[in-house]
Motif scaffolding. Sequence first.
Motif: not given
Lengths: 346, 271
Positions: A43-45, A51-53, A58-66, A68-70
């Motif tokens: 989620i991007r704020q 909003t859901v990005t 795809d989201a799992k790949r971002m887990l722990g690598r995001t 600040g705004n995601i």
Amino acid sequence: MSIFKKIRGLFSTDLSIDLGTANTLIYIRDQEIVLNEPSVVAIRQVGNQKTVTAVGMDAKRMLGRTPGNITAIRPLKDGVIADFLVTEKMLQHFISKVHENNFIKPSPRVLICVPYTSTQVERKAIKESALGAGAREVYLIDEPMAAAIGAGLPVEEATGSMVIDIGGGTTEIAIISLSGIVFAESVRVGGDRFDEAITTYVRRNYGSLIGEATAERIKEEIGGAYPSDEVREIDVRGRNLAEGIPRSFVLNSNEVLEALQEPLSAIVQAVKSALEQAPPELASDIAETGLVLTGGGGLLRDFDRLISEETGLPVIVADDPLTCVARGGGKALEWIDHGVDLTSSE
Amino acid sequence: MDNLAEKIVEQDLSPVDLKLVAEQLGAGELLRKARDKAGLTQTYIARRLNMAESAIAHIEAENFSALPSATFVKGYLKNYAQCVGVKSEEVLAAYQRYLDAQQETPKLRKRERIKAATSDPVMRLLGILSVLLFVLTSVYFWNEQQAEELMPATEQVAVVEAGTVSGKTHIEAVDLSVSSESAKATAPEATLLVQFIDSSWLEVRDADDKILFNGVKLAGEEVNLTSQSFFDVAIGNAAAVKLSYNSAPVDLSSAARSGDITNIELGLRQP
């Protein structure tokens, strides 16, 4: 039910959803598993607007690598909804993903598996979020029942079958006979807890911090539940806590086994206590046929061996344990149309 | 056979061997050979897998009916294979062949039933659409038919009331019922006398649509026709004509209007 939903229903297929803590699986009736993605939403704020990005892989790949705004979040915890709105968005995304034509908004009949011990409020939340995601009708089924059906156990017969479904968040142990659950127990220990245990072990013994994804990789590659002659090793990189720089080190399978002792014994204890409370007739059936392991935890090396040694009973791993619950749900959905209702009330 | 089993145990198989294995060896035999090769006893295997010794014996004898359902047998075979170091896929493939051979007929029947009970969503949709189409077309044709039946009737009423608006007037021989009845009573023969006050075009047909007279007559002339009780008369200038059917005068005043063709049917159309 509105007429529009009915018409849209003609263009949708019946779905069985295994809404798990770690992975969400969707099985289309009479077909195969069509979707198997991590239950993660990014989620991007922007200001106050969210909003859901990305959803799923795809989201799992971002887990722990995001940045600040995601935020990449798992909307389910311990098999139940932790974030209602995000779960709804995720379901919406997955349901539309498995319907190829986007011309008409799909409105399928949906069967969702819920943990046996989930409360009425939790069940209601899951039902509501599926309805919010566009489902026409929502059925709920107890997860161990779905797992037993998916594993191919004779659930409708007058013999006891015992199923151990080790999911991401929970482990469900159930004794089933005559299409009903005789006894069930749910412990909030699952694959996620294994990962946490490995992370903790590495921090304590190597003074290094590793992420969730790395811990999962370690578990999949060299994890095991029973000591074996063959010792496997893996290269791991993590941030050294003392020096503050990434360091590389080698873990072996015996260390991982040691790390996993605590969650493993929790599951074994639960299995033993379930067996203790089984009615004697069913216990003798179970002793003859054995226990069946399903769920992603069934893939952990030698887990069946561990339970077999601890209980002194034969233990088998179901075919394709990861998809058992979703497949079983699909079968239950077919049976509903033939007048056999195995779904649970709210 | 023995040679093959040894190769399996040593996992030294060429594709040709694999095919041979698949065709020849049963699951139980495969496992027994592997166990002998490893120098293990049934008791050891039973204790290792926490199973009854008799169950192990059943597996090796391929007496699967004495064991629980196929789901469990598959699990046992997998565990046994792992225990003696054989690839579980091969053992399971052998067992699958056994299952296929055992349940050939019931399995087929089951599949048919499933096919009948559940259908492709596309086919279901097509079915619904075709039924809808059928209903719509039948409603459409029914409406058409209703309209066709109604149209002449309304026209007739309107025409009789307002005179020959469209130029074609049908007057049922209602007021002639007495004479037509008498005609019927006397004979099939009926006579029609047309007297011309002014010149007019005239066409007369009988019940079979056969033309009895067709032409223009001048003032003062007259036409006398005989037929089987029915006349279909078309008059160019109705005001210039006097009709007599079986010697009874026919009143044309309501229908007659100069400049239009007047159509009158006299008598009953009988075969």
